[in-house]
Design a protein around this motif. Structure first.
Motif, PDB file in Angstrom:
ATOM      1  N   GLU A  38       5.097  -5.102  -3.560  1.00 45.61           N
ATOM      2  CA  GLU A  38       4.269  -4.030  -3.009  1.00 45.61           C
ATOM      3  C   GLU A  38       4.013  -4.225  -1.522  1.00 45.61           C
ATOM      4  OE1 GLU A  38       0.620  -1.951  -5.245  1.00 45.61           O
ATOM      5  OE2 GLU A  38       0.109  -3.919  -4.407  1.00 45.61           O
ATOM      6  N   GLU A  39       3.708  -5.459  -1.129  1.00 46.69           N
ATOM      7  CA  GLU A  39       3.351  -5.751   0.267  1.00 46.69           C
ATOM      8  C   GLU A  39       4.539  -6.210   1.111  1.00 46.69           C
ATOM      9  OE1 GLU A  39       0.551  -5.347   1.853  1.00 46.69           O
ATOM     10  OE2 GLU A  39      -0.687  -4.724   0.138  1.00 46.69           O
ATOM     11  N   LYS A  40       5.733  -6.231   0.503  1.00 38.94           N
ATOM     12  CA  LYS A  40       6.959  -6.675   1.193  1.00 38.94           C
ATOM     13  C   LYS A  40       6.800  -8.086   1.754  1.00 38.94           C
ATOM     14  CE  LYS A  40       8.419  -1.971   2.354  1.00 38.94           C
ATOM     15  NZ  LYS A  40       8.806  -1.029   3.434  1.00 38.94           N
ATOM     16  N   LEU A  41       6.475  -9.017   0.852  1.00 42.44           N
ATOM     17  CA  LEU A  41       6.296 -10.415   1.222  1.00 42.44           C
ATOM     18  C   LEU A  41       7.462 -11.244   0.696  1.00 42.44           C
ATOM     19  CD1 LEU A  41       2.509 -10.836   0.312  1.00 42.44           C
ATOM     20  CD2 LEU A  41       3.485 -10.501   2.599  1.00 42.44           C
TER      21      LEU A  41
ATOM     22  N   GLU B 186      13.222 -11.006 -15.453  1.00 48.27           N
ATOM     23  CA  GLU B 186      12.791 -10.337 -16.671  1.00 48.27           C
ATOM     24  C   GLU B 186      11.914  -9.121 -16.390  1.00 48.27           C
ATOM     25  OE1 GLU B 186      13.022 -14.173 -19.717  1.00 48.27           O
ATOM     26  OE2 GLU B 186      11.074 -13.522 -18.935  1.00 48.27           O
ATOM     27  N   MET B 187      11.456  -8.979 -15.163  1.00 48.98           N
ATOM     28  CA  MET B 187      10.668  -7.793 -14.788  1.00 48.98           C
ATOM     29  C   MET B 187      11.548  -6.589 -14.483  1.00 48.98           C
ATOM     30  SD  MET B 187       7.631  -9.505 -12.475  1.00 48.98           S
ATOM     31  CE  MET B 187       6.835  -7.955 -12.044  1.00 48.98           C
ATOM     32  N   GLY B 188      12.860  -6.786 -14.461  1.00 49.08           N
ATOM     33  CA  GLY B 188      13.773  -5.657 -14.284  1.00 49.08           C
ATOM     34  C   GLY B 188      14.383  -5.598 -12.902  1.00 49.08           C
ATOM     35  N   PRO B 189      15.466  -4.802 -12.748  1.00 53.32           N
ATOM     36  CA  PRO B 189      16.230  -4.767 -11.489  1.00 53.32           C
ATOM     37  C   PRO B 189      15.442  -4.271 -10.279  1.00 53.32           C
ATOM     38  CG  PRO B 189      16.949  -3.048 -13.022  1.00 53.32           C
ATOM     39  CD  PRO B 189      16.035  -3.944 -13.780  1.00 53.32           C
ATOM     40  N   GLU B 190      14.423  -3.464 -10.511  1.00 55.33           N
ATOM     41  CA  GLU B 190      13.626  -3.003  -9.362  1.00 55.33           C
ATOM     42  C   GLU B 190      13.028  -4.183  -8.606  1.00 55.33           C
ATOM     43  OE1 GLU B 190      10.110   0.283  -8.383  1.00 55.33           O
ATOM     44  OE2 GLU B 190      10.437  -0.419 -10.446  1.00 55.33           O
ATOM     45  N   TYR B 191      12.667  -5.217  -9.344  1.00 50.87           N
ATOM     46  CA  TYR B 191      12.115  -6.429  -8.731  1.00 50.87           C
ATOM     47  C   TYR B 191      13.207  -7.464  -8.449  1.00 50.87           C
ATOM     48  CZ  TYR B 191       7.628  -4.510 -10.229  1.00 50.87           C
ATOM     49  OH  TYR B 191       6.529  -3.710 -10.408  1.00 50.87           O
ATOM     50  N   SER B 192      14.058  -7.709  -9.468  1.00 46.47           N
ATOM     51  CA  SER B 192      15.034  -8.801  -9.353  1.00 46.47           C
ATOM     52  C   SER B 192      16.071  -8.559  -8.267  1.00 46.47           C
ATOM     53  CB  SER B 192      15.737  -9.015 -10.692  1.00 46.47           C
ATOM     54  OG  SER B 192      16.469  -7.863 -11.085  1.00 46.47           O
ATOM     55  N   SER B 193      16.264  -7.296  -7.877  1.00 45.88           N
ATOM     56  CA  SER B 193      17.258  -6.990  -6.837  1.00 45.88           C
ATOM     57  C   SER B 193      16.636  -6.843  -5.455  1.00 45.88           C
ATOM     58  CB  SER B 193      18.002  -5.695  -7.197  1.00 45.88           C
ATOM     59  OG  SER B 193      18.680  -5.837  -8.428  1.00 45.88           O
ATOM     60  N   ASN B 194      15.313  -6.911  -5.371  1.00 51.07           N
ATOM     61  CA  ASN B 194      14.660  -6.617  -4.088  1.00 51.07           C
ATOM     62  C   ASN B 194      13.737  -7.710  -3.564  1.00 51.07           C
ATOM     63  OD1 ASN B 194      15.480  -3.731  -3.491  1.00 51.07           O
ATOM     64  ND2 ASN B 194      14.703  -3.485  -5.573  1.00 51.07           N
ATOM     65  N   VAL B 195      13.035  -8.384  -4.464  1.00 51.67           N
ATOM     66  CA  VAL B 195      12.077  -9.393  -3.999  1.00 51.67           C
ATOM     67  C   VAL B 195      12.834 -10.638  -3.540  1.00 51.67           C
ATOM     68  CG1 VAL B 195      10.163 -10.899  -4.635  1.00 51.67           C
ATOM     69  CG2 VAL B 195      10.243  -8.546  -5.486  1.00 51.67           C
TER      70      VAL B 195
ATOM     71  N   VAL C 242       1.659 -11.630  -9.267  1.00 52.01           N
ATOM     72  CA  VAL C 242       1.997 -12.107  -7.926  1.00 52.01           C
ATOM     73  C   VAL C 242       3.305 -11.484  -7.453  1.00 52.01           C
ATOM     74  CG1 VAL C 242       2.693 -14.137  -6.602  1.00 52.01           C
ATOM     75  CG2 VAL C 242       0.716 -14.266  -8.127  1.00 52.01           C
ATOM     76  N   ILE C 243       4.306 -11.430  -8.340  1.00 56.03           N
ATOM     77  CA  ILE C 243       5.596 -10.833  -7.958  1.00 56.03           C
ATOM     78  C   ILE C 243       5.428  -9.354  -7.625  1.00 56.03           C
ATOM     79  CG2 ILE C 243       7.870 -10.186  -8.844  1.00 56.03           C
ATOM     80  CD1 ILE C 243       7.879 -12.850 -10.388  1.00 56.03           C
ATOM     81  N   HIS C 244       4.651  -8.643  -8.432  1.00 55.66           N
ATOM     82  CA  HIS C 244       4.412  -7.220  -8.151  1.00 55.66           C
ATOM     83  C   HIS C 244       3.707  -7.059  -6.802  1.00 55.66           C
ATOM     84  CE1 HIS C 244       3.544  -2.998  -8.838  1.00 55.66           C
ATOM     85  NE2 HIS C 244       2.277  -3.235  -8.486  1.00 55.66           N
ATOM     86  N   PHE C 245       2.744  -7.929  -6.509  1.00 53.51           N
ATOM     87  CA  PHE C 245       2.032  -7.869  -5.234  1.00 53.51           C
ATOM     88  C   PHE C 245       2.988  -8.125  -4.069  1.00 53.51           C
ATOM     89  CE2 PHE C 245      -0.274 -10.115  -1.848  1.00 53.51           C
ATOM     90  CZ  PHE C 245      -1.212  -9.160  -1.520  1.00 53.51           C
TER      91      PHE C 245
ATOM     92  N   GLU D  58      -7.796 -11.579  -4.604  1.00 57.66           N
ATOM     93  CA  GLU D  58      -8.002 -12.479  -3.469  1.00 57.66           C
ATOM     94  C   GLU D  58      -6.811 -12.402  -2.509  1.00 57.66           C
ATOM     95  OE1 GLU D  58      -9.182 -15.504  -0.800  1.00 57.66           O
ATOM     96  OE2 GLU D  58     -10.236 -14.032  -2.046  1.00 57.66           O
ATOM     97  N   LEU D  59      -5.609 -12.243  -3.048  1.00 62.43           N
ATOM     98  CA  LEU D  59      -4.435 -12.057  -2.188  1.00 62.43           C
ATOM     99  C   LEU D  59      -4.562 -10.768  -1.369  1.00 62.43           C
ATOM    100  CD1 LEU D  59      -1.473 -13.084  -4.554  1.00 62.43           C
ATOM    101  CD2 LEU D  59      -2.488 -14.428  -2.712  1.00 62.43           C
ATOM    102  N   ARG D  60      -5.036  -9.721  -2.024  1.00 61.95           N
ATOM    103  CA  ARG D  60      -5.206  -8.444  -1.313  1.00 61.95           C
ATOM    104  C   ARG D  60      -6.212  -8.588  -0.176  1.00 61.95           C
ATOM    105  NH1 ARG D  60      -4.715  -6.122  -6.702  1.00 61.95           N
ATOM    106  NH2 ARG D  60      -2.694  -5.034  -6.816  1.00 61.95           N
ATOM    107  N   ARG D  61      -7.309  -9.265  -0.446  1.00 64.71           N
ATOM    108  CA  ARG D  61      -8.310  -9.478   0.606  1.00 64.71           C
ATOM    109  C   ARG D  61      -7.704 -10.233   1.786  1.00 64.71           C
ATOM    110  NH1 ARG D  61     -10.293 -13.264   3.054  1.00 64.71           N
ATOM    111  NH2 ARG D  61      -9.235 -14.754   1.695  1.00 64.71           N
ATOM    112  N   ALA D  62      -6.960 -11.295   1.488  1.00 65.26           N
ATOM    113  CA  ALA D  62      -6.380 -12.126   2.548  1.00 65.26           C
ATOM    114  C   ALA D  62      -5.401 -11.323   3.406  1.00 65.26           C
ATOM    115  CB  ALA D  62      -5.689 -13.337   1.921  1.00 65.26           C
ATOM    116  N   VAL D  63      -4.534 -10.534   2.769  1.00 66.30           N
ATOM    117  CA  VAL D  63      -3.556  -9.742   3.521  1.00 66.30           C
ATOM    118  C   VAL D  63      -4.254  -8.662   4.348  1.00 66.30           C
ATOM    119  CG1 VAL D  63      -1.680  -8.062   3.278  1.00 66.30           C
ATOM    120  CG2 VAL D  63      -1.630 -10.197   1.965  1.00 66.30           C
ATOM    121  N   ARG D  64      -5.226  -8.006   3.755  1.00 66.18           N
ATOM    122  CA  ARG D  64      -5.950  -6.928   4.464  1.00 66.18           C
ATOM    123  C   ARG D  64      -6.616  -7.467   5.730  1.00 66.18           C
ATOM    124  NH1 ARG D  64      -8.838  -5.675   0.581  1.00 66.18           N
ATOM    125  NH2 ARG D  64     -10.745  -6.793   1.118  1.00 66.18           N
ATOM    126  N   GLU D  65      -7.267  -8.602   5.630  1.00 71.94           N
ATOM    127  CA  GLU D  65      -7.946  -9.161   6.798  1.00 71.94           C
ATOM    128  C   GLU D  65      -6.966  -9.726   7.823  1.00 71.94           C
ATOM    129  OE1 GLU D  65     -10.848 -11.961   5.472  1.00 71.94           O
ATOM    130  OE2 GLU D  65     -12.006 -10.476   4.333  1.00 71.94           O
TER     131      GLU D  65
END
Length: 604
Positions: free
Chosen positions: A363-366, A394-403, A357-360, A319-326
């Protein structure tokens, strides 16, 4: 600068003179400035000196022509006030007639000034402010206030009180304050009590620490714009404990005037662009109306994503993907708001959902906003609160250092219910250093959040610990509040689901029930008719000439008028708090049941 004279005949025994009111713009000293409503002093003399009009005097600094003009106007007004005018009955001498003619000539060239139009009107005001709607304090609440006033004046209603079931104000609903919190606040507010044996030492210890960090050892002083340093340190220590050792930096902590202040501040710094590049903000539907209100105020673009009612209001990443796409066709989606536990829906998100949600967002730079003010209010034994900050790390530095993440907490909810102190904090991580400076600058404009609210927040994050004098009483009171809320959540769910036409999902957390209410087609039609003729409570909230009444608004308004229960018309269902004491809550639920059955029968 005109003088307008309005004749107002006054019948007075023994006096044939009329009574005249002189009107003159403020700021001009001259004829009539001290003579409003004064009758003539007698028929045989002018009485200008007695009236204090200044006729015949020289005004310092005025040019001769101006002085002469003022004198003529002053004499003319005085003559009219005396009744020296053909409109006044009685004998006239030749000199009086001449003077009256002069008066009429002077006054005719100075017409009465019409009332100036207001500078600020609904048409000229900021359209973004006009677009703001806040249902928690909207037309239904205004109507509730009107009904309360009528009850106080003795006007009979089919009920004796208005029950505010629309807002999570715990202590207004009868919840007792936590003793330890109020003890520390009393000591901070009146430090002389620090010598009293009536207060426990652990409360005094905390009060002294807070006061020593305040200017002049007083809550009445300003603090740093980011908040009192030692309180920010305590907040960071609390987050580290809560998240099982995940570190928190006091420099990333900002104390706020409740969580709402932090949310609006972060959104203010995030919103930019115009047209298709205007910032889009994703918010859950159903939502807490603060979000749509701030988005309207800032002129951002609201992007709705819908929670799945059939899955207990779960958040689905598709549903998040649909909302962002539109949304990308008309704005720049940049912010994703999450409320966990949910308000008004009460769902508690699973760890897996938060990871998705964090991965999304990555991915979408939100930019993620995590509204976590109900983190202590989890009732379902199958649910646990997981903070976005902890899962992110806990998801690792790729997320914890960027999101980029801002998370919020408050003194108003949980077991505390200290809404009036307006205490809160936000933790903002992975913020660009230059933006951090801009955020501090923005916060400095309002100087600082209330220091008393900061102190209350400190007690929430730094409560008594085992071994301290107040620990047992504090734990007992906390468990009692949360236990009662859990019982009332289950009671509300069960009773709602016994009513035909009402379905309520399990209340996993927060402080509200959000039932689905079946409204017949005839009631929907009645709402449209009733809305066009219903008197506007406030043009800011309601414009009956332009909008038809929504069915949920119609339902909640009828519920209020017939039962005295004030509930939110947030979307199609209505939000109702579970905060009233058990006995009163049972009464409320029974009233809702009886009303709904009659409503269905009437509009079948």
């Amino acid at each position: 600068m005109g003088l307008a004279v309005q004749p107002t005949p006054l019948s007075c025994s023994g006096n044939r003179l009329g009574n005249y009111k002189a009107q003159e713009p403020a700021g001009r000293r001259g004829a009539g400035s001290r003579a409003v409503g004064v009758r003539a002093q007698g028929a045989g003399r002018c009485g200008l000196r007695a009236l204090g009009c200044g006729w015949g005097r020289r005004s310092p600094g005025a040019a001769p022509g101006v002085r002469a003009s003022r004198a003529r106007r002053g004499r003319a007004a005085a003559l009219v006030r005396r009744g020296c005018c053909p409109r006044t009955p009685g004998p006239w001498s030749r000199s009086q007639s001449s003077a009256a003619a002069e008066a009429s000539a002077v006054l005719k060239v100075r017409p009465e000034r019409s009332r100036r139009e207001r500078i600020l009107t609904l048409e000229s005001m900021n359209p973004q402010v006009k677009a703001v709607e806040y249902a928690v304090r909207g037309p239904i609440v205004l109507k509730a206030v009107e009904i309360e006033n009528e009850l106080q004046r003795g006007i009979k209603k089919p009920f004796t009180e208005v029950i505010r079931a629309n807002i999570g104000d715990a202590q207004a609903m009868g919840q007792q304050p936590i003793t330890f919190l109020r003890q520390v606040m009393a000591l901070c507010t009146y430090p002389n009590l620090l010598d009293s044996p009536s207060f426990p030492e652990d409360a005094k210890k905390r009060a002294r620490r807070i006061l020593q960090a305040c200017g002049g050892n007083s809550l009445g002083s300003y603090s740093a714009s980011q908040g009192v340093n030692c309180i920010r340190e305590d907040v960071a220590a609390y987050i580290t404990r809560r998240d099982g050792g995940v570190p928190a930096d006091p420099d990333n902590i900002y104390l706020t005037t409740g969580a709402s202040d932090g949310i609006s501040t972060i959104l203010k710094i995030l919103v930019s662009g115009g047209g298709k590049s205007r910032t889009g903000v994703l918010i859950p539907i159903p939502q807490y109306p603060l979000y749509s209100a701030v988005i309207s105020e800032l002129g951002a673009v609201q992007v709705n994503y819908y929670l799945d009612e059939e899955s207990c209001w779960a958040l689905d990443v598709n549903e998040l993907r649909r909302a962002v796409r539109e949304a990308k066709g008309h704005c720049d989606p940049k912010v994703l708001c999450i409320i966990n536990p949910g308000n008004p829906t009460g769902q508690v998100q699973s760890r897996k959902c938060i990871e998705d949600v964090i991965h999304f967002a990555w991915e979408e730079k939100l930019f993620l906003l995590a509204d976590e003010v109900y983190q202590d209010n989890v009732y379902s034994p199958d649910c646990s609160f997981h903070s976005f900050k902890k899962v992110l790390y806990e998801m690792g530095p790729e997320y914890s250092s960027n999101v980029e993440l801002a998370s919020f907490h408050s003194t108003s909810k949980g077991y505390m219910g200290e809404c009036g102190y307006r205490g809160g904090y936000m933790e903002v991580i992975n913020l660009h250093p230059e933006i951090k400076g801009q955020l501090v600058k923005l916060l400095s404009v309002r100087l600082c959040p209330p220091v008393s609210g900061q102190a209350a927040m400190d007690i929430v994050v730094n409560p008594p610990v085992p071994g301290e004098e107040s620990f047992e009483q504090f734990s007992r009171e906390k468990e009692s509040v949360l236990g009662n809320l859990a019982k009332k959540a289950k009671l509300t769910e069960d009773l709602f689901n016994q009513v035909p036409g009402i379905h309520c999902n399990p209340l996993q957390g927060a402080m509200y029930a959000f039932p689905r209410i079946f409204i017949p087609t005839k009631a929907v039609e009645a709402a449209q008719v009733w809305g066009t003729s219903w008197p506007a409570l406030s043009p800011v909230y309601w414009d009956c000439g332009a909008h038809k009444m929504a069915p949920d608004m119609f339902y909640c308004m009828k519920l209020l008028e017939e039962t005295g229960i004030c509930a939110d018309a947030v979307l199609f269902p209505d939000r109702m708090t579970i905060l009233p004491p058990v006995d009163k809550l049972k009464t409320v639920l029974q009233k809702v049941k009886d009303f709904h059955m009659k409503f269905l029968e009437k509009h079948a």
